[in-house]
Scaffold this motif. Structure first.
Motif: not given
Length: 257
Positions: A102-107
């Motif tokens: 899974l790859v997501f941004d910290f944002d």
């Protein structure tokens, strides 16, 4: 520079599921890296929104009696079939995937930013051969090219201020504008194997540098780093620039020599 990826000799019949946040940059970036290193049997699926929405949907679909996410019941391919309304040949089957990434941004500039939610997800998505392994990009996917040169001597110290993430310029975040104005990488398709090797090494070395004085178990490394980032944000309003999603290439397929 020699190839830093040593692909596993045993060819697996099953695939890798790569769940990414966005439909454009993430897909283009990883498709290109897989092509460079001759990696096949990876199915890339875009979630199309941020990690906090992902957490909220999991809580909606898998809450126990106390209102907490019951991760033991999560089948991510089945969940994605429902969420993305997949059918026919597009349906995902857990039996097809030996690993889930899974790859997501910290944002941290998002109104829903919540360290507790990130900690819960990093705790429960920590094994690619099980439920899946989560990698966060700090502050977002564009961090992969937030360098002025492939041997950027200042990269280990590079940070971004939260105010630059909140700024908007012609509909684009201030951070993306900063990256585009300073990066030595104009287009993803211009990345060859030598450049890819350099990027992997830069980000891997920075992670090790920032964790060098801390004790941790390997499986808790990314949760610890998230804590380091949240502490930095709280005390200084800064975020270390680091793309951990690139590092799944090393952990899944090889190593840095």
């Amino acid at each position: 520079m020699e190839n830093l990826i040593e692909v596993k000799a045993t060819v697996e019949k099953s695939k890798v599921l790569l769940l990414v946040e966005g439909e454009k940059v993430e897909k283009e970036l990883f498709q290109h890296f897989y092509y460079l290193y001759g990696i096949e049997n990876v199915e890339i699926v875009a979630y199309k929104t941020h990690i906090y929405a992902f957490y909220n949907r999991l809580k909606k679909d898998y809450s126990d009696e106390e209102g907490n996410i019951d991760f033991e019941f999560i089948d991510l391919p089945l969940f994605l079939n429902d969420y993305l309304e997949l059918d026919g040949a597009d349906l995902l089957n857990e039996a097809d995937f030996r690993d889930i990434i899974l790859v997501f941004d910290f944002d941290p500039h998002d109104s829903q930013f919540d360290q507790n939610k990130l900690d819960i997800l990093l705790d429960n998505f920590s094994d690619s051969t099980g439920r899946g392994k989560l990698y966060l990009n700090y502050p977002m996917i564009e961090s992969f090219k937030n360098i002025e040169s492939l041997e950027d001597p200042l990269f280990n110290k590079t940070t971004v201020h939260i105010d630059d993430l909140k700024k908007r310029y012609k509909g684009t975040s201030g951070y993306k504008q900063i990256v585009e104005s300073t990066t030595c990488i104009c287009n993803i398709e211009d990345i060859d194997t030598s450049i890819a090797n350099a990027l992997l090494k830069l980000h891997n070395n920075k992670l090790n540098y920032l964790l060098k004085n801390l004790s941790y178990e390997e499986e808790s490394k990314y949760k610890l780093f998230c804590t380091v980032q949240c502490d930095k944000l709280e005390k200084e309003s800064l975020i270390w620039v680091l793309n951990t999603s690139l590092l799944h290439m090393l952990e899944e397929y090889g190593y840095v020599k």
